[in-house]
Scaffold this motif. Structure first.
Motif: not given
Ligand SMILES: [Zn+2]
Length: 207
Positions: A163-174, A176-182
């Motif tokens: 699996r691929t873990q997505r991390i946004v601002n240091g935390e696991p991505a929710s 419902d997080s959008p695919l592109i986060m400006v």
């Protein structure tokens, strides 16, 4: 001799070596004198627009396309092999195109993510149809894995990562997080099932 076409899929999470495997397989055909046309979605600009490149710097000349119709319009009569990297970023026209190329006696080889960051079948661009439909059409499927890089108290997990873990601002991505986060700082890591975290994902209930 009548040629028989086929669909070959190379799937797995990020960092599993999919592009390297695609390049390796295509090189064999080029050495054997087959005409190859290689493509990649225009969205993937990691290494410029005219090559498929692996993380370990192997390269293959490729044309960047923004929709599947461009693969057909550029197809040359004597092409024997059509190769596509990051196929999950194309539109769902690829489902018909793959079958059509195989029916025309050509070898279709594509690599891509089977799952999105949520751990769900990767949907084609703007479609509810997913990579799952392309994978089940294939004559050959190779599912590669990476190594889980989750670490706790300085110890690495080291299990097979699917699996691929997505991390946004240091935390696991929710979920419902959008695919592109400006403006967000984003990272991806390979993870095993146990260490793949998707906050707010629907809970699985056994009835
Ligand atoms: Zn793990």
């Amino acid at each position: 001799m009548e040629k028989s076409g086929r669909i070959e899929m190379i799937i797995g999470p990020m960092f599993s070596g999919k592009s390297s495997e695609l390049i390796r397989r295509v090189n064999r055909y080029m050495i054997a004198g087959y005409k190859v046309q290689a493509y990649k979605p225009r969205i993937d600009n990691r290494y410029g627009t005219d090559v498929i490149a692996s993380h370990d710097n192997e390269k293959l000349k490729a044309v960047a396309v923004s929709h599947v119709g461009q693969i057909y319009s550029r197809l040359e009569k004597d092409t024997a092999v059509v190769a596509i990297d990051e196929v999950q970023f194309l539109d769902d026209g690829i489902l018909f195109m793959a079958d059509w190329l195989a029916a025309s006696g050509r070898i279709f080889i594509a690599s891509g993510l089977n799952l999105d960051f949520r751990g769900e079948p990767f949907p084609f661009m703007g479609s509810s149809r997913t990579m799952a439909e392309l994978i089940v059409r294939a004559d050959r499927v190779d599912m590669l894995s990476a190594i889980c890089t989750y670490a706790e108290n300085g110890l690495n997990c080291g299990c097979e990562a699917t699996r691929t873990q997505r991390i946004v601002n240091g935390e696991p991505a929710s979920y419902d997080s959008p695919l592109i986060m400006v403006g967000a700082s984003e990272a991806y890591e390979a993870r095993c099932r146990n260490h793949h975290f998707v906050p707010n994902a629907p809970v699985l209930h056994l009835r």
